[in-house]
Each structure stands twice: as C-alpha cells, then as structure tokens.
Scaffold this motif. Structure first.
Motif, PDB file in Angstrom:
ATOM      1  N   ALA A  39      36.125  51.345  63.215  1.00  0.00           N
ATOM      2  CA  ALA A  39      34.719  51.035  63.441  1.00  0.00           C
ATOM      3  C   ALA A  39      34.447  51.085  64.935  1.00  0.00           C
ATOM      4  O   ALA A  39      35.341  50.782  65.744  1.00  0.00           O
ATOM      5  CB  ALA A  39      34.366  49.654  62.898  1.00  0.00           C
ATOM      6  N   ILE A  84      31.162  50.390  67.931  1.00  0.00           N
ATOM      7  CA  ILE A  84      29.807  49.937  68.237  1.00  0.00           C
ATOM      8  C   ILE A  84      29.493  50.362  69.670  1.00  0.00           C
ATOM      9  O   ILE A  84      30.248  50.076  70.603  1.00  0.00           O
ATOM     10  CB  ILE A  84      29.665  48.406  68.046  1.00  0.00           C
ATOM     11  N   ILE A 110      26.344  51.749  65.314  1.00  0.00           N
ATOM     12  CA  ILE A 110      27.621  51.460  64.662  1.00  0.00           C
ATOM     13  C   ILE A 110      28.016  52.599  63.739  1.00  0.00           C
ATOM     14  O   ILE A 110      27.163  53.186  63.061  1.00  0.00           O
ATOM     15  CB  ILE A 110      27.518  50.151  63.847  1.00  0.00           C
ATOM     16  N   TYR A 116      31.434  53.608  60.965  1.00  0.00           N
ATOM     17  CA  TYR A 116      32.656  53.196  60.284  1.00  0.00           C
ATOM     18  C   TYR A 116      33.347  54.406  59.674  1.00  0.00           C
ATOM     19  O   TYR A 116      32.698  55.370  59.261  1.00  0.00           O
ATOM     20  CB  TYR A 116      32.345  52.224  59.140  1.00  0.00           C
ATOM     21  N   SER A 165      30.931  43.698  65.048  1.00  0.00           N
ATOM     22  CA  SER A 165      29.839  43.075  65.790  1.00  0.00           C
ATOM     23  C   SER A 165      30.304  42.815  67.223  1.00  0.00           C
ATOM     24  O   SER A 165      31.498  42.839  67.515  1.00  0.00           O
ATOM     25  CB  SER A 165      29.389  41.772  65.124  1.00  0.00           C
TER      26      SER A 165
END
Length: 117
Positions: free
Chosen positions: A49, A51, A57, A59, A70
């Motif tokens: 993942a 960000i 974001i 994945y 996060s």
C-alpha cells in the motif's frame, strides 16, 4: 536523511488483525509518499500500500478491502491496518518513504507478520 522505525508485527491466526506503525524522523520535510512493502521467503519485495503526500492511496489487489493505510502528519507516522489476515500475508513488512527532491527511498528495518492457518 530519514529514519523509519516500524512496530506492530507478530503472530496471529487467520482471520485476525494487526496494525503496523512506522514513525519517521530526521529530514521529515523531504518525505513525499510513504508506503508499506512486504517480502516473503524466496519472493521479491512487493508493494502492499502507498499513500502520497497529497493523500492518494493505492493497494496491491490481494489486500484491497482488507488492509487500510493511513498517515498522521502530526505524529510523522504511517499505519497499516490489516484485517482478515490470511496465511499468504505472512512476510516481513517494510516501511518506505520516498524523497521529494531526489530519486531516493528510505527503508525501515522491517517487522515480521506471521499468519497461522
């Protein structure tokens, strides 16, 4: 330079949950995107993942709907919430930070996640 320290790995049964944390220190302002990678024995390291600095974001397909990344800027920390864990999620998980102004990646030391069936 940026230092990354991961925590939160461990042994969990299939279907369980874990939350990984990665705290960044050093040249924080030079960090762009952050992410989590994993590497299982005998396999290549793969992106789990990511960000971006702006909050975008992405994945890998195998974790969509189960994992959530996060970022808490105030704490210089990125998290990976992992739910519905499967034995195939077993791997060493590494935190990654991309430098904004240079083609440089920083890595944490890794934290082991083991999912038993």
């Amino acid at each position: 330079q940026v230092q990354l320290v991961e925590s939160g790995g461990g042994l969990v049964q299939a279907g369980g949950s874990l939350r990984l944390s990665c705290v960044a220190s050093g040249s924080i302002l030079s960090i762009g995107a952050m992410g989590w990678y994993r590497q299982a024995p005998g396999k290549q390291r793969e992106l789990v993942a990511r960000i971006s600095r702006g909050g975008s974001i992405n994945y890998t397909d195998s974790v969509k709907g189960r994992f959530t990344i996060s970022r808490d800027r105030a704490k210089n920390t990125v998290y990976l919430q992992m739910n519905s864990l499967k034995p195939e999620d077993t791997a060493a998980y590494y935190c990654n930070a991309e430098a904004i102004w240079a083609p440089t990646n920083y890595w944490g030391q890794g934290t082991q996640v083991t999912v038993s069936s």
